[in-house]
Design an enzyme around this catalytic site. Structure first.
Site, PDB file in Angstrom:
ATOM      1  N   SER A 153       0.836  -1.212   0.000  1.00  0.00           N
ATOM      2  CA  SER A 153       0.000   0.000   0.000  1.00  0.00           C
ATOM      3  C   SER A 153       0.865   1.254   0.000  1.00  0.00           C
ATOM      4  O   SER A 153       2.078   1.199   0.236  1.00  0.00           O
ATOM      5  CB  SER A 153      -0.914   0.009   1.218  1.00  0.00           C
ATOM      6  OG  SER A 153      -1.639  -1.187   1.299  1.00  0.00           O
TER       7      SER A 153
HETATM    8  C1  LIG Z   1      -3.187  -4.161  -0.549  1.00  0.00           C
HETATM    9  S1  LIG Z   1      -2.636  -5.779  -0.215  1.00  0.00           S
HETATM   10  C2  LIG Z   1      -2.109  -5.614   1.472  1.00  0.00           C
HETATM   11  C3  LIG Z   1      -0.886  -4.781   1.676  1.00  0.00           C
HETATM   12  C4  LIG Z   1      -0.051  -5.253   2.827  1.00  0.00           C
HETATM   13  N1  LIG Z   1      -0.614  -4.923   4.105  1.00  0.00           N
HETATM   14  C5  LIG Z   1       1.395  -4.827   2.699  1.00  0.00           C
HETATM   15  O1  LIG Z   1       1.936  -4.251   3.650  1.00  0.00           O
HETATM   16  O2  LIG Z   1       1.996  -5.085   1.682  1.00  0.00           O
HETATM   17  C6  LIG Z   1      -4.161  -6.661  -0.011  1.00  0.00           C
HETATM   18  C7  LIG Z   1      -3.973  -8.136   0.310  1.00  0.00           C
HETATM   19  O3  LIG Z   1      -5.211  -8.614   0.818  1.00  0.00           O
HETATM   20  C8  LIG Z   1      -5.300  -9.978   0.476  1.00  0.00           C
HETATM   21  N2  LIG Z   1      -6.709 -10.421   0.583  1.00  0.00           N
HETATM   22  C9  LIG Z   1      -7.736 -10.256  -0.298  1.00  0.00           C
HETATM   23  N3  LIG Z   1      -8.863 -10.803   0.188  1.00  0.00           N
HETATM   24  C10 LIG Z   1      -8.539 -11.345   1.397  1.00  0.00           C
HETATM   25  C11 LIG Z   1      -9.267 -12.054   2.372  1.00  0.00           C
HETATM   26  N4  LIG Z   1     -10.561 -12.347   2.222  1.00  0.00           N
HETATM   27  N5  LIG Z   1      -8.616 -12.459   3.492  1.00  0.00           N
HETATM   28  C12 LIG Z   1      -7.286 -12.184   3.666  1.00  0.00           C
HETATM   29  N6  LIG Z   1      -6.552 -11.517   2.764  1.00  0.00           N
HETATM   30  C13 LIG Z   1      -7.167 -11.087   1.653  1.00  0.00           C
HETATM   31  C14 LIG Z   1      -4.752 -10.043  -0.943  1.00  0.00           C
HETATM   32  O4  LIG Z   1      -4.327 -11.356  -1.226  1.00  0.00           O
HETATM   33  C15 LIG Z   1      -3.640  -9.005  -0.881  1.00  0.00           C
HETATM   34  O5  LIG Z   1      -2.402  -9.619  -0.689  1.00  0.00           O
END
Ligand SMILES: C[S@@+](CC[C@H](N)C(=O)[O-])C[C@H]1O[C@@H](n2cnc3c(N)ncnc32)[C@H](O)[C@@H]1O
Length: 379
Positions: free
Chosen positions: A82
């Protein structure tokens, strides 16, 4: 530039000057945690294309205040690191402090978990994609972070093994909050989540208070659940029940066909267009008052629109207060947009942080989520 400490310092300066970063321990975390180690498989950055470690510009891009997409599926971004200023704002707003147990939903690269662990929190981070979770865990290892662990699973369920948590931070766009997170949060704990609203995912602070005898069907809920606005944001959408639609949700963002010609135009209201923050304040308010509000493409970008039932017409509100409208009901839509603009001005141009809503259970009955019901100004 390959002087990584200098790149980190420069990022910290940007976060301090433009992002409002103030806490010393959060500044120290950004100045210390090596973001590039969490991007070891490369990332996509606009026109620069895909950058891998060793490529020209990799390190400089890794330390820009940008969201960096690390995985695509069918051309759709499904994981990223992010934007640092948003991470900083969320960590500060959440009051992450040493010794706290933090549940993160959306491990992604692991970088945000590493920042919170650097502050001294014990972080449990969940990601639904096994390969993404494995890479995050490897990156945390590489960076020598011991205060964060990664679990694979649907974040809807939280992670009971680390509960109770003092804080929950959701870093993926959701339409509502899982009751499991509330059940895994200590009484008085805090949660921040980017919850869909009018085509965006503004960050909300979610909190509970003892209910006056109200219970949600199917859940032994003894608390009322509320959300306050924190700031505007955009996040990629979650998988599974966290992204369920519900009857009074705003329309999904529009992809208006090219070549729609506005048939009604209302002139600008301000000489100086609203800046990005104020425009998002206006957008949030319009969405709070009118369920037809979403994000739509116009003027080469995207912005606040009221969508008609065909999703090919409606009214768009520009940052200078002008309105353009198209479709069979263009005049009525333009008129409604004008009324909403007046209402925002009459209310004193309220910011996102002045809005509050009760949350109620909706979505998939087998896996319900708490979604905002009726927004009102509270401060
Ligand atoms: C924007 S990224 C997160 C950024 C992260 N916090 C970082 O520091 O890099 C969003 C993540 O949420 C995960 N995601 C999507 N749906 C999800 C769910 N239902 N449960 C857990 N993770 C999920 C995706 O696989 C993705 O890797």
């Amino acid at each position: 530039m390959t002087d990584v400490p200098a790149l980190r310092e420069r990022l910290v300066d940007v976060l301090r000057d433009d992002g409002g970063l103030t806490r010393d321990d959060v500044i120290q975390a950004f100045a210390t945690v090596p973001r590039e180690l969490f991007l070891a498989d490369g990332f996509h950055l606009g026109e620069a294309g895909f950058l891998r470690p060793g490529d020209d510009g990799f390190l400089a891009a890794a330390y820009r205040n940008d969201a960096l997409v690390t995985k695509f599926d069918d051309g759709r971004p499904v994981s990223s690191s992010s934007q640092p200023s948003l991470m900083a704002l969320m960590i500060e707003a959440l009051g992450v402090a040493p010794g706290m147990r933090v549940l993160e939903i959306g491990a992604g690269t692991g970088y945000n978990a590493a920042l919170m662990a650097h502050i001294g929190a014990a972080v449990t981070s969940v990601d639904v994609q096994p390969d993404v979770a494995a890479r995050a865990a490897a990156a945390l290892d590489r960076a020598g972070v011991t205060g964060a662990r990664v679990r694979v699973g649907d974040g809807y369920l939280g992670e009971p093994s680390g509960a109770p948590y003092d804080r929950v931070i959701v870093t993926v766009g959701i339409t509502g909050v899982s009751p499991h997170w509330l059940a895994q949060l200590v009484p008085g704990g805090l949660m921040l989540a980017p919850v869909a609203h009018a085509g965006n995912n503004p960050v909300l602070r979610v909190w509970t208070r003892p209910a006056a005898g109200r219970a949600e069907p199917g859940w032994p809920a003894t608390d009322e659940v509320w959300a306050d606005g924190i700031c505007g944001a955009g996040f990629m959408a979650a998988a599974g029940p966290l992204a369920a639609r519900y009857p009074w949700a705003h329309p999904d963002p529009l992809r208006v066909p090219d070549g729609v010609t506005p048939s009604v135009q209302i002139p600008p209201r301000w000489k100086q267009p609203l800046d990005g923050l104020s425009y998002h304040d206006l957008w949030f308010a319009v969405g709070a008052w009118d369920r037809r509000t979403t994000s739509g493409p116009f003027d080469g970008g995207s912005g606040c629109v009221l969508a008609d039932d065909t999703r090919a017409g409606g009214a768009a509100i520009r940052a200078d207060g002008s309105v353009i409208a198209a479709g069979a009901h263009a005049a009525a839509f333009a008129n409604d947009a004008g009324i909403l603009l007046d209402r925002w001005l009459d209310a004193g141009r309220p910011g996102i942080e002045r809005w509050r809503a009760p949350l109620v259970l909706a979505g998939d009955p087998a896996a319900p989520i708490y979604v905002p019901r009726e927004w009102s100004l509270f401060a």
